[in-house]
Scaffold this motif. Sequence first.
Motif, PDB file in Angstrom:
ATOM      1  N   LEU A 137       0.808  -1.229   0.000  1.00 43.49           N
ATOM      2  CA  LEU A 137       0.000   0.000   0.000  1.00 43.49           C
ATOM      3  C   LEU A 137       0.837   1.275   0.000  1.00 43.49           C
ATOM      4  O   LEU A 137       0.504   2.219  -0.729  1.00 43.49           O
ATOM      5  N   PRO A 138       1.938   1.363   0.768  1.00 41.95           N
ATOM      6  CA  PRO A 138       2.745   2.587   0.684  1.00 41.95           C
ATOM      7  C   PRO A 138       3.288   2.851  -0.719  1.00 41.95           C
ATOM      8  O   PRO A 138       3.302   3.989  -1.183  1.00 41.95           O
TER       9      PRO A 138
ATOM     10  N   GLN B 108       0.439   4.048  -2.886  1.00 43.84           N
ATOM     11  CA  GLN B 108       0.011   5.408  -2.551  1.00 43.84           C
ATOM     12  C   GLN B 108       0.939   6.466  -3.143  1.00 43.84           C
ATOM     13  O   GLN B 108       0.535   7.605  -3.305  1.00 43.84           O
ATOM     14  N   THR B 109       2.161   6.107  -3.486  1.00 39.84           N
ATOM     15  CA  THR B 109       3.064   7.063  -4.124  1.00 39.84           C
ATOM     16  C   THR B 109       2.706   7.279  -5.589  1.00 39.84           C
ATOM     17  O   THR B 109       3.261   8.154  -6.241  1.00 39.84           O
TER      18      THR B 109
ATOM     19  N   LYS C 158      -1.619   0.993  -9.120  1.00 36.11           N
ATOM     20  CA  LYS C 158      -2.867   0.759  -8.399  1.00 36.11           C
ATOM     21  C   LYS C 158      -2.990  -0.730  -8.194  1.00 36.11           C
ATOM     22  O   LYS C 158      -2.694  -1.506  -9.103  1.00 36.11           O
TER      23      LYS C 158
END
Length: 94
Positions: free
Chosen positions: A67-68, A71-72, A76
């Motif tokens: 997820l990190p 998120q950048t 997806k």
Amino acid sequence: MVKKKVTNPSHVLIFVEGDTDEVFFKALVDYYASVSSNKLLPYDVGNLKGVTRYSSKLLAKLKNEYLPTAQTGSYKIKTVCCSYDTDVFEVKQP
């Protein structure tokens, strides 16, 4: 604020329970990529190193690793697949 360009818009995560499953699923996806007329989505195989605490290890890997990065804007997460052997639960100790 400038958003990063997403180079791989979708990504598939496959979580497996061990080394053998990791090798198998990588070979399986690579095989399908080689015979498919369509390009497959990029993927990662996450080895959870055993069925013990499978769900908590999976959630930790998602939260702390995948997820990190997603998120950048690198990708997806399109699909999450989970695989583990159910026969381990069918064998009863005497």
